[in-house]
Design a protein around this motif. Sequence first.
Motif, PDB file in Angstrom:
ATOM      1  N   ASP A 124       0.153   1.922   3.448  1.00  0.00           N
ATOM      2  CA  ASP A 124      -0.323   2.443   2.223  1.00  0.00           C
ATOM      3  C   ASP A 124      -0.115   1.462   1.246  1.00  0.00           C
ATOM      4  O   ASP A 124       1.060   0.695   1.101  1.00  0.00           O
ATOM      5  N   ASN A 125      -1.135   1.066   0.412  1.00  0.00           N
ATOM      6  CA  ASN A 125      -0.999   0.037  -0.529  1.00  0.00           C
ATOM      7  C   ASN A 125      -0.083   0.505  -1.788  1.00  0.00           C
ATOM      8  O   ASN A 125      -0.460   1.621  -2.374  1.00  0.00           O
ATOM      9  N   PRO A 126       0.895  -0.409  -2.294  1.00  0.00           N
ATOM     10  CA  PRO A 126       1.628   0.430  -3.459  1.00  0.00           C
ATOM     11  C   PRO A 126       0.854   0.403  -4.864  1.00  0.00           C
ATOM     12  O   PRO A 126       1.295   1.390  -5.738  1.00  0.00           O
ATOM     13  N   ASP A 127      -0.384  -0.014  -4.660  1.00  0.00           N
ATOM     14  CA  ASP A 127      -1.152   0.129  -6.122  1.00  0.00           C
ATOM     15  C   ASP A 127      -1.784   1.525  -6.306  1.00  0.00           C
ATOM     16  O   ASP A 127      -2.184   1.777  -7.296  1.00  0.00           O
ATOM     17  N   GLY A 128      -1.658   2.360  -5.110  1.00  0.00           N
ATOM     18  CA  GLY A 128      -2.025   3.643  -5.151  1.00  0.00           C
ATOM     19  C   GLY A 128      -3.680   4.071  -5.116  1.00  0.00           C
ATOM     20  O   GLY A 128      -4.400   5.026  -5.304  1.00  0.00           O
ATOM     21  N   VAL A 129      -4.467   2.906  -5.225  1.00  0.00           N
ATOM     22  CA  VAL A 129      -5.879   2.756  -5.249  1.00  0.00           C
ATOM     23  C   VAL A 129      -6.423   2.207  -4.078  1.00  0.00           C
ATOM     24  O   VAL A 129      -7.266   2.825  -3.321  1.00  0.00           O
ATOM     25  N   SER A 130      -6.040   1.131  -3.657  1.00  0.00           N
ATOM     26  CA  SER A 130      -6.651   0.599  -2.304  1.00  0.00           C
ATOM     27  C   SER A 130      -6.260   1.183  -1.148  1.00  0.00           C
ATOM     28  O   SER A 130      -5.392   1.976  -0.943  1.00  0.00           O
ATOM     29  N   VAL A 131      -7.399   1.070  -0.061  1.00  0.00           N
ATOM     30  CA  VAL A 131      -7.182   1.941   1.005  1.00  0.00           C
ATOM     31  C   VAL A 131      -6.245   1.390   1.889  1.00  0.00           C
ATOM     32  O   VAL A 131      -5.758  -0.119   1.889  1.00  0.00           O
ATOM     33  N   PRO A 132      -5.441   2.070   2.786  1.00  0.00           N
ATOM     34  CA  PRO A 132      -4.420   1.390   3.647  1.00  0.00           C
ATOM     35  C   PRO A 132      -5.315   0.419   4.576  1.00  0.00           C
ATOM     36  O   PRO A 132      -6.253   0.369   4.905  1.00  0.00           O
ATOM     37  N   GLY A 133      -4.472  -0.704   4.743  1.00  0.00           N
ATOM     38  CA  GLY A 133      -4.532  -1.774   5.770  1.00  0.00           C
ATOM     39  C   GLY A 133      -3.679  -2.472   6.325  1.00  0.00           C
ATOM     40  O   GLY A 133      -2.372  -1.966   5.932  1.00  0.00           O
ATOM     41  N   PRO A 134      -3.843  -3.725   6.959  1.00  0.00           N
ATOM     42  CA  PRO A 134      -2.482  -4.282   7.455  1.00  0.00           C
ATOM     43  C   PRO A 134      -1.817  -4.736   6.314  1.00  0.00           C
ATOM     44  O   PRO A 134      -2.016  -5.185   5.460  1.00  0.00           O
ATOM     45  N   GLY A 135      -0.404  -4.660   6.605  1.00  0.00           N
ATOM     46  CA  GLY A 135       0.533  -5.088   5.286  1.00  0.00           C
ATOM     47  C   GLY A 135       2.230  -4.895   6.028  1.00  0.00           C
ATOM     48  O   GLY A 135       2.333  -4.260   7.005  1.00  0.00           O
ATOM     49  N   GLY A 136       2.776  -5.609   5.322  1.00  0.00           N
ATOM     50  CA  GLY A 136       4.449  -5.683   5.463  1.00  0.00           C
ATOM     51  C   GLY A 136       4.634  -6.754   6.492  1.00  0.00           C
ATOM     52  O   GLY A 136       3.746  -7.427   7.122  1.00  0.00           O
ATOM     53  N   GLY A 137       5.950  -6.675   6.804  1.00  0.00           N
ATOM     54  CA  GLY A 137       6.415  -7.361   8.061  1.00  0.00           C
ATOM     55  C   GLY A 137       6.837  -8.631   7.348  1.00  0.00           C
ATOM     56  O   GLY A 137       6.490  -9.171   6.328  1.00  0.00           O
ATOM     57  N   PHE A 138       7.567  -9.526   8.166  1.00  0.00           N
ATOM     58  CA  PHE A 138       8.231 -11.012   7.781  1.00  0.00           C
ATOM     59  C   PHE A 138       7.340 -12.119   8.527  1.00  0.00           C
ATOM     60  O   PHE A 138       7.097 -11.769   9.771  1.00  0.00           O
ATOM     61  N   PHE A 245      -5.109 -12.855 -14.931  1.00  0.00           N
ATOM     62  CA  PHE A 245      -4.326 -12.616 -13.821  1.00  0.00           C
ATOM     63  C   PHE A 245      -4.868 -11.103 -13.477  1.00  0.00           C
ATOM     64  O   PHE A 245      -5.094 -10.864 -12.274  1.00  0.00           O
ATOM     65  N   ALA A 246      -4.963 -10.304 -14.488  1.00  0.00           N
ATOM     66  CA  ALA A 246      -5.234  -8.799 -14.026  1.00  0.00           C
ATOM     67  C   ALA A 246      -6.640  -8.503 -14.209  1.00  0.00           C
ATOM     68  O   ALA A 246      -7.088  -7.513 -13.562  1.00  0.00           O
ATOM     69  N   ASP A 247      -7.664  -9.326 -14.766  1.00  0.00           N
ATOM     70  CA  ASP A 247      -8.945  -9.076 -14.837  1.00  0.00           C
ATOM     71  C   ASP A 247      -9.609  -9.033 -13.617  1.00  0.00           C
ATOM     72  O   ASP A 247      -9.783 -10.104 -13.033  1.00  0.00           O
ATOM     73  N   PRO A 248     -10.258  -7.836 -13.319  1.00  0.00           N
ATOM     74  CA  PRO A 248     -10.898  -7.739 -12.050  1.00  0.00           C
ATOM     75  C   PRO A 248     -12.085  -8.634 -11.996  1.00  0.00           C
ATOM     76  O   PRO A 248     -12.817  -9.035 -11.005  1.00  0.00           O
ATOM     77  N   ASN A 249     -12.837  -8.895 -13.126  1.00  0.00           N
ATOM     78  CA  ASN A 249     -13.922  -9.827 -13.188  1.00  0.00           C
ATOM     79  C   ASN A 249     -13.459 -11.326 -13.622  1.00  0.00           C
ATOM     80  O   ASN A 249     -14.328 -12.130 -13.637  1.00  0.00           O
ATOM     81  N   GLY A 250     -12.286 -11.623 -13.311  1.00  0.00           N
ATOM     82  CA  GLY A 250     -12.055 -12.965 -13.782  1.00  0.00           C
ATOM     83  C   GLY A 250     -10.923 -13.362 -12.614  1.00  0.00           C
ATOM     84  O   GLY A 250     -11.468 -13.585 -11.340  1.00  0.00           O
ATOM     85  N   GLY A 251      -9.833 -13.667 -12.657  1.00  0.00           N
ATOM     86  CA  GLY A 251      -8.838 -14.252 -11.651  1.00  0.00           C
ATOM     87  C   GLY A 251      -8.500 -13.138 -10.721  1.00  0.00           C
ATOM     88  O   GLY A 251      -8.520 -13.624  -9.654  1.00  0.00           O
ATOM     89  N   ASN A 252      -8.459 -12.073 -11.061  1.00  0.00           N
ATOM     90  CA  ASN A 252      -8.287 -10.907 -10.239  1.00  0.00           C
ATOM     91  C   ASN A 252      -7.127 -11.073  -9.243  1.00  0.00           C
ATOM     92  O   ASN A 252      -7.168 -10.558  -8.145  1.00  0.00           O
ATOM     93  N   CYS A 253      -6.137 -11.772  -9.699  1.00  0.00           N
ATOM     94  CA  CYS A 253      -5.007 -12.030  -8.633  1.00  0.00           C
ATOM     95  C   CYS A 253      -4.199 -10.751  -8.213  1.00  0.00           C
ATOM     96  O   CYS A 253      -3.616 -10.542  -7.334  1.00  0.00           O
ATOM     97  N   ALA A 254      -4.341  -9.854  -9.468  1.00  0.00           N
ATOM     98  CA  ALA A 254      -3.317  -8.328  -9.387  1.00  0.00           C
ATOM     99  C   ALA A 254      -3.798  -7.803  -8.038  1.00  0.00           C
ATOM    100  O   ALA A 254      -3.152  -6.781  -7.642  1.00  0.00           O
ATOM    101  N   SER A 255      -4.988  -7.807  -7.539  1.00  0.00           N
ATOM    102  CA  SER A 255      -5.544  -7.141  -6.526  1.00  0.00           C
ATOM    103  C   SER A 255      -4.742  -7.207  -5.376  1.00  0.00           C
ATOM    104  O   SER A 255      -4.778  -6.378  -4.356  1.00  0.00           O
TER     105      SER A 255
END
Length: 648
Positions: A124-138, A245-255
């Motif tokens: 589960d993605n912590p952003d609460g919006v994105s669909v679940p996908g591969p994540g976590g681990g070291f 950083f947060a702009d989905p139409n710009g850097g979109n880094c926060a995604s």
Amino acid sequence: MHSLFSTARAAVGIAIGVLLAACGPATPPGVPANAGGVAAGTALNPVVALSPIAQVGQKMFFDATLSGSGRMACATCHDPKNAYGPPNDLSVQLGGPGLTSAGLRAVPSLRYKDATPPYADLLDNPDGVSVPGPGGGFAWDGRAATLAEQAGLPLLDPNEMANASAADVVKKLQDGPYAEQFRQAFGATIFDNADQAFAAAGKALQAFQLEDVSFHPYSSKFDLYIGNKIGGVLTAAEARGLKVFADPNGGNCASCHYQGAGLNGSTAIFTDFSYEAIGVPRNAAIPANADANYVDIGLCGPLRTDHAPVKGNTFCGMFKSPTLRNVATRRSFFHNGIFRSLEQAIRFYNTRDTMPELWYPTVGGTPKASPDADFPTYGLITTQYVGGKVRKFDDLPKQFVGNIDTQMPLDGRAAHSKPPMSEQDIADLICFLNTLNDKDTQPATAPAAGAAGACGSTASAEPTADHFIPGMTDYLARRGDLCLAKSEWPIDLTQREIDAGARNALQLPVLERLGLAKSTVAEVDVKDDNEVSHHMKVRRYALTETGRRFYVTREQPKAGGGKEARGDFCAAKLSLGKVVHWEISGEGKDRQAVVSYTYQVKAAPWTGDAELQKVFPVVAQVIRGAGRAQLQESFKQTETGWVAVDLL
């Protein structure tokens, strides 16, 4: 200065100063504030003594004898002076028995790993919006489920610490100088079973990383910003960079580099622990890449083996999104260390699709003797070609190119079209990312901020209300107790004072009636003005157990220099309402401001008593003024922002 309190202090001795919440338990006189043995730390991250297991892990972390060469420790690649990342700009580090064997991937920082969950194909993605996908681990491919497992990987890797086996590591621990400490932490027979002892070693390293605050200090300017603390005012360039950083139409880094509330109680980790395939160029500086058949495709190997590298496997080519905290201190970027500066990494994101010839080799073209004047020089490829074909995604097998992420700014737009970010956007984004550096680090390259000039300073800007809020909040947190100038207890009243209706003679009986103080008759010797001693009876008031809850202590300057702890009996705690007005005077280092503000009050329940309000009129006046009355305080501009003069 507090204009309302300036006369109040003289009239009834009201003092404003912080320590503890006036309505909560306080440390009574004579009891050390840190009697529990807790070392000083930040509010977010208090420093505590390491557990016995973590102390073993600390010794292991810096112990070079635990390597095959005898010259490589965990700290060799994970340098505390470099945010527990590499101390150089090598794409991969050198290890092995002779420290000549090159690794396969770039060394990540070990900071802010404490909230990382184990790997899952559908996390589960912590952003609460994105669909679940591969994540976590070291590690870059998440193949270690815990920090303890991750710690064991380099110990046995032939290109890193190069021990022959787990038993080899255990033998070194058993023969080492802290073997007895290891036994005390894990049991007297721990070395009887090599596998159990090796697992214990991993747990020790894990405990050190989880418990030692230096692995998650939260000491960056951004932390001051989100905590509304002194020094946390963003410059104009940094604030613009946050928007990019947060702009989905710009850097979109926060995604991917999510900065909100995260997993396991974390916040602002700047990663969502997800995996992405972005097709960074192949790095010829990695010796393994000299073999054309060798390819690193992350979740599908070669180091991870549970996802088969077959056509149709959408995980192939994916690598973990790292935290961006301290990213500006690094000198190599991405899993293969291909880029050598933060600016270059950002420009790759911006122009991978619009100018791929800057990043990937051109096949069949004719190089120009000299590039055109407007041909960028920031890419990996500085030769301009006429004709030919750019071999895009040259480090990813063709059957997996369909796995490439198409989120902004890597949205697959046409070559030589307009890139998502402008030069100003890039400059501002670099400025913002530098605010994520912890205070014990330095940026690898000072941000030049391109066309925007320097990142700017809050010192040169005309202040707004936002500039004063962190300093005012800090001031009231430290000096915001509304106290009654009754610091020395017990308090003795002579019959003469009672007959004269002295201040204490009026106030103390009210406190006694409210259960905050209790009086008894005591006999004392008192000297008169002629130094003649007189034996007399006095009415002695002492705080009750209830009253001691409202006695707070604080450090104050003392005569002759230094500070001393002094206490007072307090009735309420003030906090900031809003900054209303300010007047600036002076220039440069002498710049000051008188700030007017409203306040909120958290008052002790007994302050509503009518008789108490009568004998403590200023207390009643201050409490009634909450949200309406204005107070004033003088501030001085410093390198870290506006600070109350009273705190300097």
